[in-house]
Write a protein that holds these residues in place. Sequence first.
Motif, PDB file in Angstrom:
ATOM      1  N   GLN A  33       0.817  -1.211   0.000  1.00 13.16           N
ATOM      2  CA  GLN A  33       0.000   0.000   0.000  1.00 13.16           C
ATOM      3  C   GLN A  33       0.856   1.268   0.000  1.00 13.16           C
ATOM      4  OE1 GLN A  33      -2.527   1.097   3.481  1.00 13.16           O
ATOM      5  NE2 GLN A  33      -4.168   0.575   2.045  1.00 13.16           N
ATOM      6  N   ILE A  34       0.420   2.237  -0.781  1.00 10.98           N
ATOM      7  CA  ILE A  34       1.056   3.551  -0.857  1.00 10.98           C
ATOM      8  C   ILE A  34       0.003   4.577  -0.475  1.00 10.98           C
ATOM      9  CG2 ILE A  34       2.062   5.273  -2.405  1.00 10.98           C
ATOM     10  CD1 ILE A  34       3.019   2.962  -4.171  1.00 10.98           C
ATOM     11  N   THR A  35       0.374   5.552   0.362  1.00 13.41           N
ATOM     12  CA  THR A  35      -0.558   6.625   0.703  1.00 13.41           C
ATOM     13  C   THR A  35      -0.032   7.921   0.120  1.00 13.41           C
ATOM     14  OG1 THR A  35      -1.236   5.527   2.736  1.00 13.41           O
ATOM     15  CG2 THR A  35      -1.667   7.891   2.583  1.00 13.41           C
ATOM     16  N   TYR A  36      -0.875   8.563  -0.687  1.00 17.39           N
ATOM     17  CA  TYR A  36      -0.529   9.862  -1.254  1.00 17.39           C
ATOM     18  C   TYR A  36      -1.115  10.934  -0.348  1.00 17.39           C
ATOM     19  CZ  TYR A  36       0.874   7.165  -5.271  1.00 17.39           C
ATOM     20  OH  TYR A  36       1.510   6.272  -6.086  1.00 17.39           O
ATOM     21  N   ARG A  37      -0.294  11.902   0.010  1.00 15.41           N
ATOM     22  CA  ARG A  37      -0.693  12.953   0.937  1.00 15.41           C
ATOM     23  C   ARG A  37      -0.813  14.272   0.177  1.00 15.41           C
ATOM     24  NH1 ARG A  37      -0.337  10.018   5.255  1.00 15.41           N
ATOM     25  NH2 ARG A  37       1.329   8.562   5.639  1.00 15.41           N
ATOM     26  N   PHE A  38      -2.055  14.661  -0.079  1.00 17.56           N
ATOM     27  CA  PHE A  38      -2.333  15.909  -0.772  1.00 17.56           C
ATOM     28  C   PHE A  38      -2.376  17.014   0.281  1.00 17.56           C
ATOM     29  CE2 PHE A  38      -3.829  12.662  -3.588  1.00 17.56           C
ATOM     30  CZ  PHE A  38      -3.483  13.130  -4.843  1.00 17.56           C
ATOM     31  N   ARG A  39      -1.441  17.957   0.173  1.00 18.44           N
ATOM     32  CA  ARG A  39      -1.315  19.026   1.153  1.00 18.44           C
ATOM     33  C   ARG A  39      -1.317  20.375   0.443  1.00 18.44           C
ATOM     34  NH1 ARG A  39      -2.557  15.268   3.721  1.00 18.44           N
ATOM     35  NH2 ARG A  39      -1.458  14.321   5.451  1.00 18.44           N
ATOM     36  N   PRO A  40      -1.815  21.416   1.137  1.00 19.10           N
ATOM     37  CA  PRO A  40      -1.810  22.751   0.518  1.00 19.10           C
ATOM     38  C   PRO A  40      -0.380  23.246   0.337  1.00 19.10           C
ATOM     39  CG  PRO A  40      -2.594  22.862   2.790  1.00 19.10           C
ATOM     40  CD  PRO A  40      -2.401  21.419   2.466  1.00 19.10           C
ATOM     41  N   LEU A  41      -0.142  23.917  -0.789  1.00 14.17           N
ATOM     42  CA  LEU A  41       1.179  24.513  -1.004  1.00 14.17           C
ATOM     43  C   LEU A  41       1.461  25.571   0.063  1.00 14.17           C
ATOM     44  CD1 LEU A  41       1.463  24.971  -4.868  1.00 14.17           C
ATOM     45  CD2 LEU A  41       2.817  23.495  -3.401  1.00 14.17           C
ATOM     46  N   ASP A  42       0.455  26.337   0.405  1.00 15.59           N
ATOM     47  CA  ASP A  42       0.590  27.373   1.430  1.00 15.59           C
ATOM     48  C   ASP A  42      -0.484  27.119   2.486  1.00 15.59           C
ATOM     49  OD1 ASP A  42       0.643  29.638   3.020  1.00 15.59           O
ATOM     50  OD2 ASP A  42       0.538  31.058   1.343  1.00 15.59           O
ATOM     51  N   VAL A  43      -0.065  26.643   3.657  1.00 15.06           N
ATOM     52  CA  VAL A  43      -1.037  26.292   4.701  1.00 15.06           C
ATOM     53  C   VAL A  43      -1.804  27.504   5.210  1.00 15.06           C
ATOM     54  CG1 VAL A  43       0.156  24.213   5.446  1.00 15.06           C
ATOM     55  CG2 VAL A  43       0.733  26.395   6.500  1.00 15.06           C
ATOM     56  N   ASN A  44      -1.288  28.714   4.975  1.00 18.15           N
ATOM     57  CA  ASN A  44      -1.964  29.935   5.437  1.00 18.15           C
ATOM     58  C   ASN A  44      -2.962  30.481   4.426  1.00 18.15           C
ATOM     59  OD1 ASN A  44      -0.498  30.006   7.899  1.00 18.15           O
ATOM     60  ND2 ASN A  44       1.262  30.794   6.759  1.00 18.15           N
ATOM     61  N   ASP A  45      -3.013  29.884   3.244  1.00 19.72           N
ATOM     62  CA  ASP A  45      -3.919  30.352   2.192  1.00 19.72           C
ATOM     63  C   ASP A  45      -5.004  29.300   1.951  1.00 19.72           C
ATOM     64  OD1 ASP A  45      -5.224  31.260  -0.069  1.00 19.72           O
ATOM     65  OD2 ASP A  45      -3.463  31.163  -1.373  1.00 19.72           O
ATOM     66  N   PRO A  46      -6.262  29.592   2.323  1.00 22.72           N
ATOM     67  CA  PRO A  46      -7.320  28.588   2.141  1.00 22.72           C
ATOM     68  C   PRO A  46      -7.591  28.249   0.673  1.00 22.72           C
ATOM     69  CG  PRO A  46      -8.238  30.670   2.944  1.00 22.72           C
ATOM     70  CD  PRO A  46      -6.746  30.823   2.924  1.00 22.72           C
ATOM     71  N   GLU A  47      -7.153  29.074  -0.253  1.00 19.54           N
ATOM     72  CA  GLU A  47      -7.344  28.815  -1.681  1.00 19.54           C
ATOM     73  C   GLU A  47      -6.150  28.093  -2.312  1.00 19.54           C
ATOM     74  OE1 GLU A  47     -10.276  29.394  -3.178  1.00 19.54           O
ATOM     75  OE2 GLU A  47     -10.910  30.000  -1.170  1.00 19.54           O
ATOM     76  N   SER A  48      -5.142  27.818  -1.519  1.00 17.20           N
ATOM     77  CA  SER A  48      -3.936  27.174  -2.029  1.00 17.20           C
ATOM     78  C   SER A  48      -4.252  25.783  -2.579  1.00 17.20           C
ATOM     79  CB  SER A  48      -2.910  27.053  -0.896  1.00 17.20           C
ATOM     80  OG  SER A  48      -1.752  26.410  -1.353  1.00 17.20           O
ATOM     81  N   PRO A  49      -3.661  25.412  -3.722  1.00 17.99           N
ATOM     82  CA  PRO A  49      -3.906  24.073  -4.267  1.00 17.99           C
ATOM     83  C   PRO A  49      -3.324  22.991  -3.349  1.00 17.99           C
ATOM     84  CG  PRO A  49      -2.236  25.207  -5.560  1.00 17.99           C
ATOM     85  CD  PRO A  49      -2.757  26.191  -4.565  1.00 17.99           C
ATOM     86  N   HIS A  50      -4.038  21.867  -3.241  1.00 14.31           N
ATOM     87  CA  HIS A  50      -3.590  20.709  -2.468  1.00 14.31           C
ATOM     88  C   HIS A  50      -2.983  19.729  -3.461  1.00 14.31           C
ATOM     89  CE1 HIS A  50      -6.215  21.313   1.335  1.00 14.31           C
ATOM     90  NE2 HIS A  50      -6.015  22.480   0.730  1.00 14.31           N
ATOM     91  N   ILE A  51      -1.689  19.485  -3.350  1.00 15.11           N
ATOM     92  CA  ILE A  51      -1.015  18.654  -4.351  1.00 15.11           C
ATOM     93  C   ILE A  51      -0.201  17.539  -3.713  1.00 15.11           C
ATOM     94  CG2 ILE A  51      -0.913  20.519  -6.043  1.00 15.11           C
ATOM     95  CD1 ILE A  51       2.059  20.800  -5.392  1.00 15.11           C
TER      96      ILE A  51
END
Length: 177
Positions: A33-51
């Motif tokens: 099993q592999i887990t991909y962790r989609f995280r915001p590029l900028d944690v302080n920006d709610p519109e930041s893309p999660h990649i």
Amino acid sequence: MSKINLNSENLIECLIKRKGGTDVPFGFNAAKQITYRFRPLDVNDPESPHIAEVSNEDHYSRFISIRESYRPYNSDNYEPVTQIPSADQDDEDEFDPVDGNDLLSVDLNTVSNDWLQNFAKDVLKLPPKTKDKLSTYAKTTYGLDLNHSMTANEMIRSIAIERKKEERNAHEAAKGE
């Protein structure tokens, strides 16, 4: 977010933004099993893309086939999502999300004949229509005596069931059960 290569060609954006990001496990076998962790590029920006970076080609293809949740990410021409796309049944491709090397995720009673034949060719490395070779493989590998009145696909399914049992045992051993 951990350091990620924004120039990578393997970046996927998760369109559904959850606080803290989204974890997506791939595969049912604990050992694989592999887990991909989609995280915001900028944690302080709610519109930041999660990649996340998805270097496995099959996983990458599976993610982008789910258009209502994921899309390829490119920082050079990024445009924020204003509306989540809907799944379009007419636009579905022939991608089969089943990984023949992770049989715990497969319902072997419902897979197509094409899937069985691809399993024989790609995983077992056997010609899918040669009953003699399938029968010999089943006997020497699993001790199965397959009746030659079975179709080749029935033989492949029987072999896949035995292989799935092996994977389940490996999975339980990896989990310490």
